[in-house]
Design an enzyme around this catalytic site. Structure first.
Site, PDB file in Angstrom:
ATOM      1  N   ASP A   1     -10.925 -11.813  10.874  1.00  0.00           N
ATOM      2  CA  ASP A   1      -9.874 -12.069   9.890  1.00  0.00           C
ATOM      3  C   ASP A   1      -8.571 -12.365  10.623  1.00  0.00           C
ATOM      4  OD1 ASP A   1      -9.086 -12.142   7.247  1.00  0.00           O
ATOM      5  OD2 ASP A   1      -8.885  -9.985   7.022  1.00  0.00           O
TER       6      ASP A   1
ATOM      7  N   HIS B   1     -11.125 -14.256   3.681  1.00  0.00           N
ATOM      8  CA  HIS B   1     -12.333 -13.495   3.340  1.00  0.00           C
ATOM      9  C   HIS B   1     -13.423 -14.430   2.819  1.00  0.00           C
ATOM     10  CE1 HIS B   1      -9.891  -9.519   2.726  1.00  0.00           C
ATOM     11  NE2 HIS B   1      -9.773 -10.014   3.931  1.00  0.00           N
TER      12      HIS B   1
ATOM     13  N   ASP C   1       2.325   2.095   3.367  1.00  0.00           N
ATOM     14  CA  ASP C   1       3.253   1.106   3.939  1.00  0.00           C
ATOM     15  C   ASP C   1       4.708   1.483   3.727  1.00  0.00           C
ATOM     16  OD1 ASP C   1       0.984  -0.480   4.331  1.00  0.00           O
ATOM     17  OD2 ASP C   1       1.407  -1.804   2.637  1.00  0.00           O
TER      18      ASP C   1
ATOM     19  N   GLU D   1     -10.920  -6.757  -4.276  1.00  0.00           N
ATOM     20  CA  GLU D   1     -10.752  -7.839  -3.312  1.00  0.00           C
ATOM     21  C   GLU D   1     -12.003  -7.960  -2.450  1.00  0.00           C
ATOM     22  OE1 GLU D   1      -7.009  -7.982  -1.326  1.00  0.00           O
ATOM     23  OE2 GLU D   1      -7.900  -8.819   0.486  1.00  0.00           O
TER      24      GLU D   1
ATOM     25  N   ASP E   1      -0.979 -12.545   2.137  1.00  0.00           N
ATOM     26  CA  ASP E   1      -1.639 -11.568   3.003  1.00  0.00           C
ATOM     27  C   ASP E   1      -1.837 -12.264   4.352  1.00  0.00           C
ATOM     28  OD1 ASP E   1      -2.957  -9.499   4.114  1.00  0.00           O
ATOM     29  OD2 ASP E   1      -4.579  -9.417   2.651  1.00  0.00           O
TER      30      ASP E   1
ATOM     31  N   ASP F   1      -5.920 -13.990   9.312  1.00  0.00           N
ATOM     32  CA  ASP F   1      -4.787 -13.839   8.386  1.00  0.00           C
ATOM     33  C   ASP F   1      -3.606 -14.716   8.758  1.00  0.00           C
ATOM     34  OD1 ASP F   1      -6.031 -12.079   6.668  1.00  0.00           O
ATOM     35  OD2 ASP F   1      -5.208 -10.284   7.601  1.00  0.00           O
TER      36      ASP F   1
ATOM     37  N   HIS G   1       0.867  -1.179   0.000  1.00  0.00           N
ATOM     38  CA  HIS G   1       0.000   0.000   0.000  1.00  0.00           C
ATOM     39  C   HIS G   1       0.905   1.230   0.000  1.00  0.00           C
ATOM     40  CE1 HIS G   1      -2.463  -2.911   2.344  1.00  0.00           C
ATOM     41  NE2 HIS G   1      -3.505  -2.305   1.834  1.00  0.00           N
TER      42      HIS G   1
ATOM     43  N   ASP H   1      -4.933 -13.795  -2.524  1.00  0.00           N
ATOM     44  CA  ASP H   1      -4.269 -13.468  -1.264  1.00  0.00           C
ATOM     45  C   ASP H   1      -4.258 -14.732  -0.422  1.00  0.00           C
ATOM     46  OD1 ASP H   1      -3.677 -10.852  -1.829  1.00  0.00           O
ATOM     47  OD2 ASP H   1      -4.698 -10.039  -0.085  1.00  0.00           O
TER      48      ASP H   1
ATOM     49  N   GLU I   1      -9.187 -13.751  -1.378  1.00  0.00           N
ATOM     50  CA  GLU I   1      -8.457 -14.087  -0.156  1.00  0.00           C
ATOM     51  C   GLU I   1      -9.153 -15.239   0.548  1.00  0.00           C
ATOM     52  OE1 GLU I   1      -7.195 -10.895   2.445  1.00  0.00           O
ATOM     53  OE2 GLU I   1      -7.445 -12.187   4.197  1.00  0.00           O
TER      54      GLU I   1
END
EC number: 5.3.1.5
Lengths: 436, 436, 436, 436
Positions: free
Chosen positions: B308, B272, B105, B233, B340, B310, B102, B297, B269
């Protein structure tokens, strides 16, 4: 005489909030005018055959508890006749204008295509007569394409074209019967139109078959001159692991894919909404925003249980939020509130069927009254409207004329540094509660 | 020197299944050819900046645990520089071809549009240099439109047009940077493009604003000659109560609504998918069937927790089913597998970042090898194909030429009485397990 | 002066249901007597420090939005002082009798045991003074054993005995401070007392350490003469994957295991109940049946989201069912209603804190009034009681005197063939709605 | 002859991982010694009557699909006899040592207590003979207290004492039959021992009735000299909204409350664990830590569906984690692996019953082999053990001798400032995967 079954139950009448009569309406006053329309015309209540007259009170772990007279033997012509008589007695005593049915709900069991057609035709003749004498009307008809073992792998999405053809026969007949009975809508709920495992499933092929089936239904509707609405009822799963009509947004994409978004609307069920990870009001608002709001299956789920419990709605608070979206959408055209709800398996008395419906009807009626009061008060709509006011001002309008680069340049030139303003959620929730 | 941070970690190499080295690949052999393509070209692995280099190990109930050197003071130019250097050291030591970021980031914190632009530009210069020296490439870039308080009510769906304009500036710059850096895709994840409560939300207006924003991004892409893929996404909720890009089917409907279905694909993802009530492989199969499969992802959720998480993928069994869909979809064009995924908050050591990625990469690699073996074996595809064989026979073909009435008549004339055949789910599941 | 912060907000007063003032109570009339007790004494409302004065409006995906004056720099002595002053201004303007806090909520940040002790002592001195001037009292105190990185793997269940000792120091001091401040209860919420993965966890050892810790807290309570109640707050998960205090029934088993069931009660949170697969009223009824009902953390979750949203209660319907269980349990002894609830991240205005609490307080007050009316009406209790009447008759009593074989013989001798009677769920739900 | 039904299916034998025979075991080699015990003795596999021989393939939305010969007419003596014969043919062809049954699974339908007793006695005689000829043994028996309408409101928790007495008769007979047949355990699954709504439920009274019932069962077991284990099977809900035996920790508290924790263990079902918000391995580890681990119902749920799908286990990865807990618990005493699993409703062929069980058995066998390898490797246990090493050192031991104040003083005197160490979750997960 079938009308012995509810002999002890009086016709349900409006008696007002202070009535002590548990079998009277306290809020549903059919002739009361709310926002310019009679409550009966706003809400267009229907009761259904399947939960109330066909289901014997069984579940996955146990047999039927209800012991209805028409369930004591085979579902033959006499039993089906008694069931239809009793159902119309019920609709009439509830004093609601509409009813709904699947083909197999109203007819004697059939073993072949020809039996299916003749038994169903016999049932439709009787329904027509019962409509005439009772003054009740058909909100919608549908075909049951999921209960018979032949549909174990779906109907319009079956891997077997014979099953697809059988389904086409049922839908053709059910649609034509709905037309003949003056039904306001025709519904397709994709009971087993989905999959149990991707491993044996050709997703694309099944969806294409389903799309074509729906297109043919629409074509047939026009051919026979049926001017009711074709409705798809979304549900995320159960009985299948995944159902293609997952939710309203999914159905919209499906309709767009097959060019049917102007021909088909959705029949939204509260319990299906929550199983899909949405609130009931979300599904209504989404359908309205996408232009496909059609009708409602009124019930509620259990937030702690992960299956379709189909309980009667009993939260006036939740119904207020739902009715707010219905009113914002302009209310029903052909649609209405069908009670796709069943009494609990323990509620074995005939009176329980009335308690369930009376409570549900009053809950929806309170929702309507509350929502109308919120709209007439205007504060919540005003707060919402002010929240977007910037889009009606210079900057908002200018953004509408620029491309991405132009807007980005504008942000830089104006050195925009927007501050977050309160969304006022707690204040609005308090305001809503003033009307509940 | 930032490269002190991973000084103790060797470059990760393939050593085969029997290696006892915990910091080696046992299955990911980048040059091994599988179904005609090198594993590296099949999988196109990327690591991400945000979880691995930006997140300090905080959660809602507690502060950061990681104590990375570049987090010890303000996120100024020096800290951002150190972070970028360290990240490329990491990507290089993992020996994977791609990375993702991003805008915020990779750059020093900014207080204004102009600071944002200049800090980001400085970061992009450095990234370009680091790409050159390291040989790493950009799988996709994106703009963070959800972390700053200005985006509390959304970006492209904000009620405030100033926020929309700020977002447009970020996306324009991030898209152009992605183009300049040779990125293969540009991603939009609608972090707060949704709502907290319908009561203060104009759903239709927000979706229209969002649709137009996306159309402008597509237009800008063409204008600047970026030939990567624009990706959306999907995620059902979190941080918002409801996110507009709920799942793949919802995104498809959204794209159709705004005429973008040939311009935009999805970045799917795993976590997700499961939050949305789907399996990972479902979302892949759906995207493929709808023609919008883009990128992945890679991560996993926790089936007992409703947020989430991750986590790194670690189930070769689940990944086999996912890779089967990827291979059936023809594999990636521009897409790839971006991690991700984040190490647990308790995994505070630098080595933990490698354990997480090495385990994830090997899990995906095993999935690819297993899925390729299934396809090469052919039995499962054959069983599936035979299940639909009726559609290729006379009856199936004939149905394709008739309308609803014609098919119904056929069912009657032929007195069809289809018998259900076994779906063989247990047998197929056993066959899949032969390859895991 | 910190009291500038709420300068625009008047003290909240009861004005009755028809008041148009959005910052007045419409149902909470503290001196009104309900079932023989003043509402204030029934409900014993408290507001909390953490959500309202410590949380900056951040979430996992973004930074703080609230911009409170005391958050603009470090959390030093001056900031902590301002926070405490502002909090008491808030408690006083809400006109509720109680407040709650964690040690770290009220004190300046500390870097060592000695700093922790001195900063906390300073805060307690100030709280004592503020209690004196404001007339507000402490419902409960607690120690935060989950936010600092040292507690990443738990406190009383940490694998590291140093962490356990640090936690003991905090709890000892917080318990003694609660005693000194006249607190009615002391709470332990096991924030990270659970696990992320069984693979690195010795479940039995951790539970034994936790059991001993709790036993020592009880012992210390008696040693210092604290006569408040020790409370455990159940939660199923979040932040950890699994939390040992999963729900009320689990906590009961834990207390029995360590011989503490007569020493410790539960502090039940509505949102924790629903995350654990229960209704709020279930947890209350279960705690009452097991004899461990203590206190309540009032809030609500979002039925579509799988994490702790800690929203303000706004359903009078749901609260009616909860209050029914509270009244059936005999009401609170030491417990009360603490608002463990936070305004939404978008609700950035000082007034939003009042809207949230005023709405929550009125919701609870409506629940009390409705529940009291149900009990005074008596019909629902009578239906329930009649359902079990058989147990008070001859057969029921006889069963109480026989063993399994004797009862079985009785069934045979009497040729029992019990018929199912209606559970009347729909009727009862309608009756409940008469009082909402 | 009933044994025509599986005439086409050979006895299933171990043929090794490379066998191409889909009806052979690839991992379950009953005589192979693993950690000092034969696989057959480790796993003690059983198949069940209900899913495989009683269920007709129906679900809530449709009728039976299976068309088994013994289902074609009434469930009379002849049909029940054929079912028992066929079942033992199946158990024998699977070559597993055990089976399980409910009373009503194995007998002709009964209309009264006396018929129940005589029909059941007849069935038990036959079962005894079949055990003799086949060499199969009874893992556990149980009574079905949930399918008949009389149990709609529960059995041991029914509001009607007649129902309680009827249940006592069934359990007495089923327990005595289990004893006579040499059963290793007797199970109670509280199918409808819970509630649909708190509004008509006296929670405390129902739990006390349930506790007394269980105590009488234990007393009767000793009276008749049955030395098998009494097992409770936890499940959170379904068919009831809330089931009293929610999960293992809840059952433990219940047992402690009624003084039965040394008399009763749990029968843990994988799908019930996940419905309750736990992993399967969690429930096993919890039962072991609490000293009540008894037996296992092997199956799996669907993570996206919220009801009991009772699918066959097919994840060797998940089973490895479960078997790790079983081995750590010391393995089974009286318990075993019963397949409480059913083929999908679409899997209508006789062969599908074998595919399901063969796949499940091999999955469990792989889990055992993997888990044994992990334990023999020792690394994971060592990492876990080192994580708690501090508790075996000076500080840990000293803490064991101090009270809360003493530990707090120690923390201050030593100026403890513990640093968090990595939990190494990713590394451990990678290590686990080396054995899958």
């Amino acid at each position: 005489m079938s009308n012995q079954f509810f002999a002890d139950i009086p016709t349900i009448r409006y008696e007002g909030p202070d009535s002590h009569n548990e079998l009277a309406y306290r809020f549903y006053d059919k002739d009361r005018v709310v926002m310019g329309k009679r409550m009966e015309d706003h809400l267009r209540f229907a009761a259904c055959f399947w939960h109330t007259f066909c289901w014997p009170g069984s579940d996955v772990f146990g047999g039927g508890t209800f012991n209805r007279p028409w369930h004591r033997g085979a579902n033959d012509a006499a039993a089906a006749h008694e069931k239809r008589e009793t159902a119309f007695e019920f609709f009439t005593k509830l004093d609601i204008p509409f009813y709904c049915f699947h083909d197999v709900d109203v007819m004697a069991d059939a073993q072949s295509v020809s039996e299916h057609r003749s038994h169903f035709a016999e049932a439709v003749d009787h329904l027509e007569a019962l409509q005439g004498t009772s003054g009740r009307r058909l909100l919608w008809g549908t075909a049951n394409l999921f209960s018979h073992p032949r549909f174990a792998a779906g109907a319009a999405t079956s891997p077997d074209p014979e099953v697809y053809a059988f389904a086409a026969m049922q839908v053709r007949d059910a649609l034509e019967a709905t037309h003949r009975l003056g039904g306001a809508n025709y519904v397709l709920w994709g009971g087993r139109e989905g999959y149990e495992t991707l491993a044996n499933t050709n997703l694309g092929r099944e969806m294409d078959n389903f799309g074509r089936f729906l297109a043919m239904v629409v074509e047939h509707k026009h051919k026979i001159g049926f001017d009711g609405t074709i409705l798809i009822e979304p549900k995320p799963h159960e009985p299948t692991k995944h159902q293609y009509d997952f939710d309203t947004a999914t159905v919209y994409g499906f309709l767009k894919r097959y060019g049917l978004e102007n021909e088909v609307c959705v029949n939204i069920e509260a319990n299906h909404a929550t199983l899909g990870g949405h609130t009931f009001e979300h599904e209504l608002a989404m359908a309205s925003a996408l232009g496909i709001f059609g009708s409602i299956d009124a019930n509620r789920g259990d937030h702690q249980n992960g299956w379709d419990t189909d309980q009667f709605p009993n939260s006036a608070e939740e119904m207020t939020l739902a009715m707010l979206e219905v009113l914002r959408a302009g209310g029903f055209t052909n649609g209405g509130f069908n009670f796709d709800a069943k009494v609990r398996r323990q509620s074995v008395d005939a009176a329980d069927l009335f308690y369930g419906h009376v409570g549900g009807i009053d809950t929806v009626a309170r929702g309507l009254l509350n929502a109308a009061a919120i709209i007439e008060d205007g504060r919540i709509d005003q707060i919402r409207s002010e929240r977007y006011a910037g889009w009606d001002n210079d900057l908002g309008k200018k953004i509408g004329t620029l491309d991405l680069g132009g807007i980005a340049d504008l942000a830089e030139k104006e050195a925009l540094n927007p501050k977050h303003r309160s969304g006022q959620q707690e204040r609005i929730e308090n305001l809503v509660n003033r009307f509940c």
